[in-house]
Design an enzyme around this catalytic site. Sequence first.
Site, PDB file in Angstrom:
ATOM      1  N   LYS A   1       0.831  -1.217   0.000  1.00 23.86           N
ATOM      2  CA  LYS A   1       0.000   0.000   0.000  1.00 23.86           C
ATOM      3  C   LYS A   1       0.863   1.264   0.000  1.00 23.86           C
ATOM      4  O   LYS A   1       0.623   2.183  -0.779  1.00 23.86           O
ATOM      5  CB  LYS A   1      -0.919   0.038   1.234  1.00 23.86           C
ATOM      6  CG  LYS A   1      -1.877  -1.127   1.363  1.00 23.86           C
ATOM      7  CD  LYS A   1      -2.782  -0.979   2.580  1.00 23.86           C
ATOM      8  CE  LYS A   1      -2.053  -0.997   3.919  1.00 23.86           C
ATOM      9  NZ  LYS A   1      -1.518  -2.314   4.310  1.00 23.86           N
TER      10      LYS A   1
ATOM     11  N   ARG B   1      -9.351   1.211   8.578  1.00 25.87           N
ATOM     12  CA  ARG B   1      -9.020  -0.168   8.908  1.00 25.87           C
ATOM     13  C   ARG B   1     -10.157  -0.858   9.662  1.00 25.87           C
ATOM     14  O   ARG B   1     -10.033  -2.044   9.989  1.00 25.87           O
ATOM     15  CB  ARG B   1      -7.774  -0.185   9.807  1.00 25.87           C
ATOM     16  CG  ARG B   1      -6.478  -0.562   9.099  1.00 25.87           C
ATOM     17  CD  ARG B   1      -5.375  -0.446  10.139  1.00 25.87           C
ATOM     18  NE  ARG B   1      -4.209  -1.232   9.838  1.00 25.87           N
ATOM     19  CZ  ARG B   1      -3.139  -0.767   9.188  1.00 25.87           C
ATOM     20  NH1 ARG B   1      -3.111   0.457   8.725  1.00 25.87           N
ATOM     21  NH2 ARG B   1      -2.092  -1.548   9.012  1.00 25.87           N
TER      22      ARG B   1
ATOM     23  N   ARG C   1      11.993  -7.431   4.536  1.00 21.06           N
ATOM     24  CA  ARG C   1      12.175  -5.984   4.732  1.00 21.06           C
ATOM     25  C   ARG C   1      12.955  -5.728   6.034  1.00 21.06           C
ATOM     26  O   ARG C   1      13.858  -4.903   6.072  1.00 21.06           O
ATOM     27  CB  ARG C   1      10.781  -5.348   4.800  1.00 21.06           C
ATOM     28  CG  ARG C   1      10.696  -3.907   5.179  1.00 21.06           C
ATOM     29  CD  ARG C   1       9.323  -3.333   4.861  1.00 21.06           C
ATOM     30  NE  ARG C   1       8.364  -3.494   5.960  1.00 21.06           N
ATOM     31  CZ  ARG C   1       7.059  -3.216   5.874  1.00 21.06           C
ATOM     32  NH1 ARG C   1       6.534  -2.809   4.736  1.00 21.06           N
ATOM     33  NH2 ARG C   1       6.262  -3.372   6.905  1.00 21.06           N
TER      34      ARG C   1
ATOM     35  N   ARG D   1      11.396  -1.677  12.000  1.00 25.21           N
ATOM     36  CA  ARG D   1      10.105  -1.370  12.631  1.00 25.21           C
ATOM     37  C   ARG D   1       9.837  -2.334  13.777  1.00 25.21           C
ATOM     38  O   ARG D   1      10.023  -3.544  13.631  1.00 25.21           O
ATOM     39  CB  ARG D   1       8.986  -1.495  11.588  1.00 25.21           C
ATOM     40  CG  ARG D   1       8.657  -0.189  10.908  1.00 25.21           C
ATOM     41  CD  ARG D   1       7.659  -0.375   9.818  1.00 25.21           C
ATOM     42  NE  ARG D   1       6.405  -0.961  10.260  1.00 25.21           N
ATOM     43  CZ  ARG D   1       5.296  -0.998   9.511  1.00 25.21           C
ATOM     44  NH1 ARG D   1       5.316  -0.495   8.300  1.00 25.21           N
ATOM     45  NH2 ARG D   1       4.196  -1.551   9.963  1.00 25.21           N
TER      46      ARG D   1
ATOM     47  N   ARG E   1      -0.974  -8.679  13.482  1.00 22.52           N
ATOM     48  CA  ARG E   1      -1.382  -7.716  12.441  1.00 22.52           C
ATOM     49  C   ARG E   1      -2.257  -8.391  11.384  1.00 22.52           C
ATOM     50  O   ARG E   1      -3.246  -7.817  10.936  1.00 22.52           O
ATOM     51  CB  ARG E   1      -0.147  -7.083  11.782  1.00 22.52           C
ATOM     52  CG  ARG E   1       0.467  -5.981  12.642  1.00 22.52           C
ATOM     53  CD  ARG E   1       1.923  -5.742  12.313  1.00 22.52           C
ATOM     54  NE  ARG E   1       2.138  -5.161  11.003  1.00 22.52           N
ATOM     55  CZ  ARG E   1       3.332  -5.170  10.381  1.00 22.52           C
ATOM     56  NH1 ARG E   1       4.373  -5.728  10.971  1.00 22.52           N
ATOM     57  NH2 ARG E   1       3.452  -4.616   9.199  1.00 22.52           N
TER      58      ARG E   1
HETATM   59  P1  ADP Z   1       1.144  -2.241   7.768  1.00 26.11           P
HETATM   60  O1  ADP Z   1       0.091  -2.024   6.731  1.00 26.11           O
HETATM   61  O2  ADP Z   1       2.395  -2.842   7.212  1.00 26.11           O
HETATM   62  O3  ADP Z   1       0.661  -2.988   8.974  1.00 26.11           O
HETATM   63  P2  ADP Z   1       1.014   0.544   8.743  1.00 26.11           P
HETATM   64  O4  ADP Z   1       2.159   1.486   8.736  1.00 26.11           O
HETATM   65  O5  ADP Z   1      -0.159   0.883   7.884  1.00 26.11           O
HETATM   66  O6  ADP Z   1       1.660  -0.841   8.317  1.00 26.11           O
HETATM   67  O7  ADP Z   1       0.470   0.334  10.233  1.00 26.11           O
HETATM   68  C1  ADP Z   1       1.312   0.010  11.308  1.00 26.11           C
HETATM   69  C2  ADP Z   1       0.535  -0.032  12.618  1.00 26.11           C
HETATM   70  O8  ADP Z   1      -0.003   1.277  12.898  1.00 26.11           O
HETATM   71  C3  ADP Z   1      -0.686  -0.942  12.645  1.00 26.11           C
HETATM   72  O9  ADP Z   1      -0.346  -2.277  12.942  1.00 26.11           O
HETATM   73  C4  ADP Z   1      -1.516  -0.286  13.755  1.00 26.11           C
HETATM   74  O10 ADP Z   1      -1.008  -0.580  15.024  1.00 26.11           O
HETATM   75  C5  ADP Z   1      -1.302   1.191  13.507  1.00 26.11           C
HETATM   76  N1  ADP Z   1      -2.291   1.762  12.573  1.00 26.11           N
HETATM   77  C6  ADP Z   1      -2.041   2.313  11.357  1.00 26.11           C
HETATM   78  N2  ADP Z   1      -3.155   2.747  10.772  1.00 26.11           N
HETATM   79  C7  ADP Z   1      -4.174   2.462  11.631  1.00 26.11           C
HETATM   80  C8  ADP Z   1      -5.584   2.635  11.599  1.00 26.11           C
HETATM   81  N3  ADP Z   1      -6.197   3.190  10.542  1.00 26.11           N
HETATM   82  N4  ADP Z   1      -6.312   2.206  12.669  1.00 26.11           N
HETATM   83  C9  ADP Z   1      -5.722   1.661  13.726  1.00 26.11           C
HETATM   84  N5  ADP Z   1      -4.408   1.447  13.822  1.00 26.11           N
HETATM   85  C10 ADP Z   1      -3.614   1.839  12.795  1.00 26.11           C
END
Ligand code: ADP
Length: 192
Positions: free
Chosen positions: A13, A87, A126, A138, A149
């Site tokens: 994404k 999400r 990664r 990360r 996740r």
């Molecule tokens: P990925 O898609 O690889 O999991 P992101 O950078 O989108 O990585 O998200 C990392 C973390 O940030 C998620 O696992 C969550 O803890 C938090 N997070 C990100 N976006 C949201 C969201 N829209 N709602 C709730 N938590 C979020």
Amino acid sequence: MNIILLGPPGAGKGTQARHLVDGRGMVQLSTGDMLRAAKDSGTEMGKIVAEVMARGDLVTDEIVIGLIREQLETVKANGFVFDGFPRTLAQADALNDLLSEFGQSLASVIALEVNDDVLVSRIVGRAEEARAAGQPVRSDDNAESLKIRLMEYYKKTSPLLGYYHAKGLLKSVDGLGDIDQVKGEISAILEG
Ligand code: ADP
């Protein structure tokens, strides 16, 4: 034009969002990046979210909706690419309300389809690459958090596929191709 990129962790994404905004005057809104920035800045909110993120759980709807509202209020753009937001169904409803409040609408929701084996190897890869290059890894890119996740994605985020399908907005893309292939497929959808 406002677009959502939907897909499990590791689907690409962020990479595709960066390509999408390039040259279109659009702005990428990644709640993951915003939350990591909050964490690094050491604010109260940052402290609260750091542990939640490291575990692989979702941060509360209230926090992420607040972050998105702030961006929509302040950033002027020729459209937004939402990456990692919404999400949950509550976030999706909130986004609808926010967009109509700002006189905007959603053009498409692009679902990046990738199977779990590939997600795990991409994310583990990664983290290994970053480690070998001496870059920060990360805190949620480890096998244990990744499992959570993925579970969170299937439980809370994947229902959004049906939600947007019902609205006639969902377009699926094979996320297994290389970056340029996926990019081409997305452009074809948006221009078609
Ligand atoms: P990925 O898609 O690889 O999991 P992101 O950078 O989108 O990585 O998200 C990392 C973390 O940030 C998620 O696992 C969550 O803890 C938090 N997070 C990100 N976006 C949201 C969201 N829209 N709602 C709730 N938590 C979020």
